[in-house]
Write a protein that holds these residues in place. Structure first.
Motif: not given
Ligand code: B12
Ligand code: SF4
Length: 503
Positions: A10, A16, A41, A170, A183, A221, A378
């Protein structure tokens, strides 16, 4: 199949906490929960390694060891993800990707072998079956939203917990509301889907068993999307689980209507929640109407925030400027609202239109889009042509940032908040690193920093007036240092550079 799971780096962003976490000797704020869940999985027989570029380097040995790379990224990791994909390609690995970046922009990555888009619960199994049968497709996508009852617990053994400031869990995905710019609903739908309380307790037990006593972020969310289940099942289960345990304070994201439900707030606090992030967006009623944020309309937003704080929950807030309906006075009104609310952690961004949102479609029809979003909501960039004019918007944005994170305003806000906040008792236990963090903050903020007078004033005020909140005051002072550094980075980037366009 040796599976190498990679989380790209990042850049410094608001969340962050890049400039704050060194005070507690951590490497990253949160672990890559998506990848840890996907790892669980994959076939049990596949040897697995996880490299999070935010805490360690990707070595040549990792690439030689692996047969395939599984990469997860959000849009803000685009640059690092592209570099990682290049290295994996050179090493001859099969490249499999997923997560929000690829789900929303998969056509930009020609070097990737397989896209596992949307939620892996639905799209990973068919890929694995096809792989086994020797006929994997390039893209796996789904318009369905799976129940979370079958989502496995993350494979925590793949990372070193100690390198992270907070752990994550989660509970639910999806949000019942329909804000035009968001989104989340494009990615996860409107119907909140949740894990059962037993799944959550099992995940918490595992973190506890691994020795984790720090904060846990429920990365929902909208945690209160299904209030009935929370009230009747999950929160009572968490209250029971917490008995006799120290530490593991919880935080999460909620909509402002939490303020209307004193019983729910009381239960959340009893369950160990001490902080919530709320999308406030704007104090302007017309702009709230424009973006369809109806849950924030026709209410006294300031009073709602105070009610949540008094219940024992710190309120962190998201704010947006650049709506079509924003008057020119919006910048000063945002500053006043933020200061009066005592929202210390105030994330302010320009309105952006992520692909997949109603806003993106509307502005495309109006011919007002200029390229992609940066991925950092931001950073003072936008991909829209604002009605008030880009220069006016950016100037106004600079005015907001230069005020709210300036030591005088920031420390004033900390005091406003600490006066209002009701202490709950659940906190991270004091350990050596937190103890040392105090001395590091004395040195960095209290002696070297330009905020030194404000810092000492806050420490003395807290010791005299709110001694139980001393550790929180120190944490907020350290976080303020991060917010200031990140905002300076964004302000420095602004002059002369065309903001926004990432086409
Ligand atoms: C927790 C979270 C964070 C945390 C942790 C981030 C991290 N270390 O990964 C923190 C608070 C640090 C964070 C920060 C930011 N975040 Co954030 N965050 C989230 C949140 C609320 C949940 C993500 C999560 O952990 N989900 C739980 C896991 C289990 O789900 P998942 O990651 O989606 O994975 C699933 C699928 O996507 C898929 N998948 C994911 N990866 C992979 C990989 C493979 C190989 C495969 C097969 C499948 C797969 O399978 C998983 C199971 O279904 C999401 C919103 C959301 N609902 O997703 C926003 C989100 C991801 N964040 C977002 C943003 C914009 C940010 C920031 C840029 C905000 C900012 N200005 O600071 C920063 C950037 C990160 C950073 N460190 O600087 C956006 C991303 C938008 C985009 N199009 O990219 C989201 C979607 C929120 C939003 N609506 O805008 N974030
Ligand atoms: S309440 Fe939050 S998560 Fe729900 S649609 Fe609005 S901005 Fe998105």
């Amino acid at each position: 199949m040796n599976a190498l799971l990679i989380h790209p780096a990042f850049p410094p962003t608001f969340w962050s906490y890049k400039y704050a976490i060194p005070f507690i000797r951590k490497k990253a704020a949160l672990p890559p929960l998506g990848l840890l869940t996907v790892a669980a999985m994959l076939p049990a027989g596949w040897p697995k390694r996880l490299v999070d570029l935010n805490v360690e380097a990707l070595t040549a040995e990792d690439l030689t060891w692996a047969d395939c790379a599984l990469i997860s990224a959000m849009a803000v990791q685009r640059k690092s993800a592209t570099e990682v994909i290049g290295r994996c390609r050179q090493a001859g690995l099969k490249i499999v990707v997923g997560g929000p970046l690829f789900t929303l922009e998969h056509d930009l990555f020609p070097e990737v072998d397989h896209f596992i888009l949307n939620e892996a619960e639905l799209t990973l199994p068919p890929f694995l079956e096809d792989l086994q049968a020797g006929c994997p497709q390039r893209v796996y996508a789904s318009r369905e939203f799976p129940p979370l009852s079958a989502t496995p617990p993350p494979l925590w053994g793949l990372i070193d917990l100690k390198r992270y400031a907070t752990m994550s869990i989660q509970f639910s995905r999806g949000c019942p509301f329909d804000c035009e710019f968001c989104n989340v609903t494009a990615l996860f739908g409107h119907r909140p889907r949740q894990k059962g309380a037993a799944q959550i307790i099992c995940e918490l037990d595992e973190l506890f068993r691994r020795g984790w006593r720090g904060a846990v972020f429920f990365v929902d969310d909208n945690f209160i999307g299904n209030k009935g289940y929370l009230r009747d099942v999950l929160l009572p289960a968490l209250i029971k689980w917490r008995k006799g345990k120290k530490g593991l304070p919880f935080n999460t994201e909620v909509s402002i209507n939490l303020a209307d439900d004193p019983g729910l707030m009381e239960l959340m606090v009893a369950a160990g929640f001490n902080s919530v992030f709320v999308g406030i967006e704007t104090p302007d009623e017309d702009s709230l109407t424009e973006c369809n944020k109806f849950q924030n309309r026709r209410r006294d937003l300031l009073a709602s925030v105070k009610r949540i704080q008094r219940a024992g929950l710190q309120v962190q807030g998201g704010f947006i400027v650049g709506f079509d309906s924003d008057p020119l006075s919006i910048f000063q009104r945002q500053v006043e609202f933020i200061q009066n609310s005592g929202i210390v952690t105030a994330m302010v961004g320009l309105l952006q239109a992520p692909p997949g949102t109603g806003l993106f479609e509307r502005l495309r029809r109006e011919n007002r889009l200029i390229g992609l979003i940066s991925g950092d909501n931001a950073d003072g960039t936008t991909n829209i042509i604002p009605k008030m004019g880009l220069n006016t918007l950016i100037e106004g944005y600079r005015t907001i940032l230069s005020q709210i994170y300036a030591p005088r305003y920031y420390y004033q806000r900390v005091v406003t908040f600490l006066r209002e906040f009701k202490t709950t008792g659940v906190d991270t236990p004091m350990d050596l690193q937190r103890f040392l963090a105090f001395f590091r903050s004395c040195l960095r903020l209290g002696i070297i920093g330009r905020e030194r007078a404000h810092y000492w004033k806050l420490m003395v005020w807290t010791l005299l007036r709110r001694p139980r909140l001393f550790s929180l005051a120190m944490t907020l002072a350290i976080q303020g240092y991060h917010f200031r550094k990140v905002s300076e980075l964004h302000l420095l980037n602004t002059p002369g550079k065309r903001r926004g366009c990432h086409a």
